[in-house]
Design a protein around this motif. Structure first.
Motif, PDB file in Angstrom:
ATOM      1  N   VAL A  40      -4.501  -9.771 -13.672  1.00 33.20           N
ATOM      2  CA  VAL A  40      -5.136  -9.047 -12.571  1.00 33.20           C
ATOM      3  C   VAL A  40      -5.028  -7.564 -12.842  1.00 33.20           C
ATOM      4  CG1 VAL A  40      -5.108  -8.595 -10.097  1.00 33.20           C
ATOM      5  CG2 VAL A  40      -4.565 -10.877 -10.933  1.00 33.20           C
ATOM      6  N   ASP A  41      -6.166  -6.868 -12.798  1.00 36.78           N
ATOM      7  CA  ASP A  41      -6.123  -5.418 -12.908  1.00 36.78           C
ATOM      8  C   ASP A  41      -5.919  -4.834 -11.522  1.00 36.78           C
ATOM      9  OD1 ASP A  41      -8.597  -6.541 -12.359  1.00 36.78           O
ATOM     10  OD2 ASP A  41      -9.655  -4.670 -12.805  1.00 36.78           O
ATOM     11  N   VAL A  42      -4.681  -4.450 -11.217  1.00 32.66           N
ATOM     12  CA  VAL A  42      -4.313  -4.003  -9.876  1.00 32.66           C
ATOM     13  C   VAL A  42      -5.123  -2.763  -9.511  1.00 32.66           C
ATOM     14  CG1 VAL A  42      -2.417  -3.212  -8.429  1.00 32.66           C
ATOM     15  CG2 VAL A  42      -1.999  -4.924 -10.212  1.00 32.66           C
ATOM     16  N   PRO A  43      -5.817  -2.793  -8.363  1.00 30.74           N
ATOM     17  CA  PRO A  43      -6.623  -1.625  -7.999  1.00 30.74           C
ATOM     18  C   PRO A  43      -5.736  -0.425  -7.697  1.00 30.74           C
ATOM     19  CG  PRO A  43      -6.552  -3.204  -6.199  1.00 30.74           C
ATOM     20  CD  PRO A  43      -5.903  -3.875  -7.361  1.00 30.74           C
ATOM     21  N   THR A  44      -6.285   0.737  -7.976  1.00 28.90           N
ATOM     22  CA  THR A  44      -5.541   1.973  -7.726  1.00 28.90           C
ATOM     23  C   THR A  44      -5.669   2.347  -6.253  1.00 28.90           C
ATOM     24  OG1 THR A  44      -7.487   3.267  -8.296  1.00 28.90           O
ATOM     25  CG2 THR A  44      -5.945   2.758 -10.077  1.00 28.90           C
ATOM     26  N   TRP A  45      -4.753   3.244  -5.814  1.00 31.55           N
ATOM     27  CA  TRP A  45      -4.798   3.673  -4.407  1.00 31.55           C
ATOM     28  C   TRP A  45      -6.121   4.332  -4.040  1.00 31.55           C
ATOM     29  CZ3 TRP A  45      -2.070   1.813  -0.756  1.00 31.55           C
ATOM     30  CH2 TRP A  45      -0.786   1.335  -1.001  1.00 31.55           C
ATOM     31  N   PRO A  46      -6.712   5.164  -4.891  1.00 26.75           N
ATOM     32  CA  PRO A  46      -8.027   5.703  -4.509  1.00 26.75           C
ATOM     33  C   PRO A  46      -9.059   4.610  -4.260  1.00 26.75           C
ATOM     34  CG  PRO A  46      -7.095   6.982  -6.300  1.00 26.75           C
ATOM     35  CD  PRO A  46      -6.210   5.787  -6.118  1.00 26.75           C
ATOM     36  N   GLY A  47      -9.036   3.541  -5.078  1.00 23.97           N
ATOM     37  CA  GLY A  47      -9.969   2.444  -4.859  1.00 23.97           C
ATOM     38  C   GLY A  47      -9.734   1.742  -3.542  1.00 23.97           C
ATOM     39  N   ILE A  48      -8.445   1.490  -3.209  1.00 19.86           N
ATOM     40  CA  ILE A  48      -8.122   0.813  -1.947  1.00 19.86           C
ATOM     41  C   ILE A  48      -8.548   1.680  -0.757  1.00 19.86           C
ATOM     42  CG2 ILE A  48      -6.216   0.013  -0.502  1.00 19.86           C
ATOM     43  CD1 ILE A  48      -4.751  -0.767  -3.063  1.00 19.86           C
ATOM     44  N   LEU A  49      -8.182   2.973  -0.820  1.00 20.84           N
ATOM     45  CA  LEU A  49      -8.509   3.852   0.298  1.00 20.84           C
ATOM     46  C   LEU A  49     -10.018   4.003   0.459  1.00 20.84           C
ATOM     47  CD1 LEU A  49      -5.790   6.635  -0.180  1.00 20.84           C
ATOM     48  CD2 LEU A  49      -5.818   4.745   1.479  1.00 20.84           C
ATOM     49  N   THR A  50     -10.750   4.075  -0.653  1.00 20.47           N
ATOM     50  CA  THR A  50     -12.213   4.200  -0.569  1.00 20.47           C
ATOM     51  C   THR A  50     -12.813   2.959   0.085  1.00 20.47           C
ATOM     52  OG1 THR A  50     -12.231   5.564  -2.556  1.00 20.47           O
ATOM     53  CG2 THR A  50     -14.303   4.539  -1.911  1.00 20.47           C
ATOM     54  N   SER A  51     -12.326   1.769  -0.305  1.00 19.68           N
ATOM     55  CA  SER A  51     -12.853   0.530   0.277  1.00 19.68           C
ATOM     56  C   SER A  51     -12.556   0.455   1.779  1.00 19.68           C
ATOM     57  CB  SER A  51     -12.246  -0.675  -0.443  1.00 19.68           C
ATOM     58  OG  SER A  51     -12.557  -0.635  -1.818  1.00 19.68           O
ATOM     59  N   LEU A  52     -11.306   0.795   2.156  1.00 20.82           N
ATOM     60  CA  LEU A  52     -10.945   0.746   3.580  1.00 20.82           C
ATOM     61  C   LEU A  52     -11.767   1.755   4.380  1.00 20.82           C
ATOM     62  CD1 LEU A  52      -7.049   0.385   3.344  1.00 20.82           C
ATOM     63  CD2 LEU A  52      -8.750  -1.387   3.882  1.00 20.82           C
ATOM     64  N   ALA A  53     -11.984   2.945   3.808  1.00 24.39           N
ATOM     65  CA  ALA A  53     -12.783   3.948   4.511  1.00 24.39           C
ATOM     66  C   ALA A  53     -14.212   3.462   4.698  1.00 24.39           C
ATOM     67  CB  ALA A  53     -12.757   5.266   3.737  1.00 24.39           C
ATOM     68  N   GLY A  54     -14.773   2.813   3.679  1.00 26.68           N
ATOM     69  CA  GLY A  54     -16.138   2.305   3.801  1.00 26.68           C
ATOM     70  C   GLY A  54     -16.248   1.228   4.869  1.00 26.68           C
ATOM     71  N   LEU A  55     -15.278   0.297   4.898  1.00 21.70           N
ATOM     72  CA  LEU A  55     -15.305  -0.766   5.912  1.00 21.70           C
ATOM     73  C   LEU A  55     -15.133  -0.183   7.316  1.00 21.70           C
ATOM     74  CD1 LEU A  55     -13.124  -3.441   4.060  1.00 21.70           C
ATOM     75  CD2 LEU A  55     -15.616  -3.409   4.309  1.00 21.70           C
TER      76      LEU A  55
END
Length: 904
Positions: free
Chosen positions: A385-400
């Motif tokens: 598993v390529d663990v997502p980075t914090w910028p990726g997680i925060l970007t996804s949560l912000a979009g949702l």
């Protein structure tokens, strides 16, 4: 294969009768074949057949046309050699050419008989020939170790590989020994020596095995070529071929060792391959996995296995396609430990190979008990598993969160299809920007938010009706699937970009290598490009000219460094001597801070490339993509270094040849030009001393005049040699005086007066009192050389015109004759040293230095010397001297001389 077939169009066919040793019957079998062809109405001729006194072989020559041989005198003996030109003129359909490895006499067109055979084949003539296994170039050393006898006449392997037919003529060692004892191989006295030496039973058995194996390899190559030319998928189990498949796990080295043992048991060739998924970038796997792959491939190469790196989307399909293309009959692959769940639901490479392989045996190597230790959960999670980075997680949560806010600000957006489409868009964006794992994380969070904010009952994770369950599950599956596919496309694009960057780097590097004109430019490009690629200090070491093979010098380094410690020096020498990496990161001298890799070509190691670790760790960081790119660069660099070395050697050889040619010409000219006047002087002096009373006054004057003329000629010759030496060394000195041109021309004509008869010489100076500021002696030397050149070289000449004329800022002095002129092809070379015109009936006298000296002197005076021919009516030659004109300074009243003192 199609290109090879096209190349064979119009060529003859080569049939080689191969044997393990002399006396097995190769020539006999060749003659039997020739008689069968003749019986089939083929035009057969014998170029060379060596019967060695064997009656049964001689009998087969009856009825066959034998072409006459060429007689070549050599060291007091007459050698009978194959007459290639006579055979080409006769041009039979089939020609017999015995003993293919034979060396021709020096006067033949080709040094080797196999080269004669190649010319016959190009002419469309079929050739039958014979060859012993010890004459094959690649087996020469092997046979020498077996028998203790090294043959000097060899044939390149390509001749055997490119032959249309190879027929093995075989006898058992016992039968050949019986033939030897019966005198059918050598005469009695030689047979006893041969039986105790080359023809021992053990030697013959080993040679027989070599001949059988070499013929089998040839037939095997023909079979594979036939399959490929007709697109036939393998395998054809005519012989065993093993393929070892390795992966990024701890089993790679164990699989290679097992493959080596299996190949030894099968006596079969084997290849080791690593297939990298096309959707995985070269840097995606961990350093541990990279090291396992590189160690396994290096181990395979040391065990004499061929190695291949493949890239593909479908791993089982790529492996089986390669196996069928190369007629692999057995595949060896490892099987690491898998969890029960993965075995039930996951896709197993081994199972896919077993299911899809048809006619190919699959061997599975399992991990030994000691290596079945379970990896930690964190390691397995990081690996798959390529663990997502914090910028990726925060970007996804912000979009949702933005989608939820928009839906509550705009009530019409709360309908399920609208919201689900926006959520899917966020999932796809996360997949494209941050990878597959980020998209799966976003899909799960979107599922929960969708259920919490938009499915009844609201603000709860409970689901009220079955319809919402179906909607949420479909949303989750679609979101996860589309996100995974989009992430895979992103990974494939990233991998393609990485590989394209590597290809572009190699392309730019190859262009720079091609443009390099010297070794320094080439090494500069290699070191700097490798430094930018690796980020580490780099250097190239090359062997010192004229020293031992392991004496290396640092030729270029960046950052500049010209010192290596003892351990690094030893590692570099090991790499150069053994063509294997050494130093840090290897198993050889790992304590050295530098990592060295060989720069190899087909002819051997030409240099050593080094990288130095920069961190505080104990091992240099060598990743597979870096090593692959570096090795490709080093291969190109080695070929370029070899090319420049060959060019420098060729230039040095050409310079040495030219120097030797000039030396020979100079010695020949000096000996001739010294001998001729000395002979005349000696003869005249001898006549005057031995018979002083025999000659009257007129005869004595004539002899004395001859002595004077020949002495002047010698003086002129020595002066020319001194002048050319002074010009080349740059020590010529000018003494500028004001000279009246009419006076210097008259003086020059006076020096050549004795040689100018019967030619008419015209002198013209315009204006008559024209003055020039120059060196009297040197300018006179030029004029004498030009006039003397016209006298000696102009054929059928009647007049020589010497004139001087002022042209604005220049003074032109010309020497013109009305002879035959100079042929156009000689004009560009007239001023070259030692250049003399060779006519059909004679070569002009002299050393060929006069014009070269004249041009050098005039150019030292800042002038020019040119030649024109013809002048008028297709005849005549004109040499023109152009010198700068200077106004003579006027005398003041204080330093004027009386008019009568000036001679005016």
């Amino acid at each position: 294969m199609l290109l090879a077939a096209a190349d064979r169009e119009g060529r003859g066919r080569l049939t080689i009768f191969l044997g393990m040793a002399p006396g097995v019957g190769k020539t006999y079998t060749m003659l039997e074949t020739a008689r069968r062809l003749k019986a089939d109405d083929r035009d057969v001729a014998v170029g060379v057949v060596e019967t060695h006194g064997r009656a049964e072989t001689q009998a087969l020559l009856e009825g066959l046309e034998v072409l006459p041989r060429r007689i070549i005198p050599y060291h007091g003996h007459d050698l009978q050699e194959f007459d290639l030109d006579a055979a080409l003129k006769r041009k039979p359909q089939v020609l017999l050419l015995d003993e293919l490895a034979h060396s021709n006499a020096p006067d033949c067109r080709h040094p080797k008989r196999w080269q004669d055979a190649e010319e016959l084949l190009r002419a469309g003539i079929d050739v039958l020939s014979t060859l012993n296994v010890q004459h094959i170039e690649s087996l020469n050393d092997v046979v020498a170790r077996i028998t203790g006898v090294r043959v000097q006449e060899t044939v390149p392997d390509r001749v055997l590989d490119e032959a249309d037919e190879v027929e093995l003529v075989d006898l058992t060692p016992a039968e050949l020994t019986d033939r030897l004892e019966d005198g059918k191989v050598y005469v009695a006295n030689l047979a006893a020596q041969a039986r105790e030496g080359f023809f021992r039973p053990g030697n013959l058995t080993a040679l027989r095995e070599l001949a059988l194996r070499r013929t089998a390899e040839r037939v095997n190559a023909q079979m594979v070529g036939y399959m490929r030319s007709r697109a036939i998928e393998g395998p054809w189990p005519a012989s065993e071929r093993l393929m070892v498949c390795i992966g990024p796990d701890g089993l790679a080295s164990a699989i290679v060792l097992a493959g080596n043992r299996m190949a030894e048991q099968l006596k079969a060739p084997w290849v080791t391959i690593y297939v990298e998924p096309a959707y995985m970038s070269p840097g995606a796997i961990s350093d541990i996995d990279t090291a396992a792959i590189e160690d396994a491939l290096s181990l395979a190469e040391r065990l004499q296995s061929r190695t291949e790196r493949l890239i593909g989307l479908d791993l089982p399909g790529e492996i089986l396609a390669y196996a069928r293309r190369n007629n692999v009959t057995q595949i060896l692959i490892g099987r690491s430990r898998r969890s029960r769940i993965r075995e039930l639901f996951g896709r197993s490479l081994v199972q896919e190979l077993i299911r899809k392989s048809e006619g190919i045996a699959i061997h599975v190597v399992t991990a030994p008990p000691a290596s079945k230790k379970r990896k930690s959960l964190s390691y397995r999670f990081r690996k798959w598993v390529d663990v997502p980075t914090w910028p990726g997680i925060l970007t996804s949560l912000a979009g949702l969160a933005g989608v939820v806010g928009l839906a509550y600000l705009v009530p019409s957006m709360r309908q399920h299809p609208n919201v689900s489409m926006l959520f899917l868009a966020i999932v796809l964006y996360s997949a494209i920007r941050h990878g597959r794992t980020a998209s799966l994380f976003t899909a799960v969070v979107a599922f929960c938010i969708y259920n919490f904010f938009f499915a009844t009952p609201l603000f709860s994770l409970q689901i009220a009706n079955f319809h919402d369950v179906i909607t949420l599950l479909v949303f989750l599956v679609v979101a996860a699937t589309s996100g995974s596919l989009a992430g895979r496309v992103r990974d494939q694009a990233s991998a393609a970009q990485d590989r394209m960057s590597a290809l572009q780097l190699l392309y730019d590097f190859s262009r720079r290598l091609g443009a390099a004109k010297s070794a320094n430019e080439l090494l500069h490009a290699v070191v700097l490009k490798a430094h930018r690629l690796s980020g580490m200090p780099t250097m190239v070491l090359l062997p010192e000219q004229g020293s031992d093979d392991d004496d290396l010098l640092i030729r270029y380094a960046w950052p500049p460094d010209d010192i290596l410690d003892t351990a690094s020096t030893a590692a570099a020498r090991w790499t150069y001597s053994h063509a294997e990496p050494a130093g840090t990161g290897t198993d050889t001298l790992p304590a050295a801070p530098w990592h060295f890799r060989p720069m190899r070509t087909g002819s051997g190691v030409v240099g050593v490339f080094g990288m130095r670790k920069t961190g505080t760790g104990t091992k240099i960081d060598l990743k597979s993509d870096l090593i692959a790119t570096l090795d490709a660069m080093l291969d190109q660099s080695a070929v370029a270094i070899e090319r420049i070395t060959f060019a420098e050697d060729a230039s040095s050889a050409a310079t040495a040849a030219a120097t030797e040619r000039f030396r020979n010409v100079l010695l020949s000219s000096v000996s001739h030009d010294l001998r001729t006047p000395l002979t005349s002087i000696l003869g005249s002096v001898t006549a005057l001393r031995q018979a002083p009373t025999r000659y009257n006054d007129a005869a004595r004057d004539e002899l004395l005049a001859t002595i004077q003329e020949e002495t002047e000629r010698l003086e002129n010759f020595v002066t020319n040699l001194l002048d050319i030496t002074r010009l080349e060394s740059g020590v010529i000195e000018m003494r500028h005086d004001w000279i009246m041109l009419s006076e210097i021309i008259n003086s020059s004509l006076q020096q050549v007066r004795s040689r100018s008869h019967p030619y008419k010489i015209i002198r013209r100076v315009i204006p008559e009192m024209l003055m020039i500021h120059s060196d009297y002696v040197l300018l006179q030397t030029v004029l004498v050389n030009l006039i003397d050149n016209a006298i000696k070289h102009a054929q059928q000449m009647t007049t020589i015109d010497v004139s001087a004329l002022r042209q604005d800022l220049y003074i032109d002095i010309s020497v013109t004759d009305d002879g035959d002129g100079v042929p156009p092809e000689h004009l560009p070379h007239l001023f070259d040293k030692f250049y003399r015109i060779r006519h059909t009936d004679h070569t002009t006298a002299g050393t060929g230095l006069g014009l070269s000296i004249a041009k050098g002197i005039i150019e030292a005076m800042n002038g020019s010397l040119t030649v024109e021919s013809p002048i008028a009516g297709g005849r005549g030659t004109r040499f023109t001297i152009r010198l700068p004109f200077e106004e003579q300074p006027k005398l003041t009243d204080a330093n004027k001389e009386p008019a009568d003192a000036q001679g005016i």
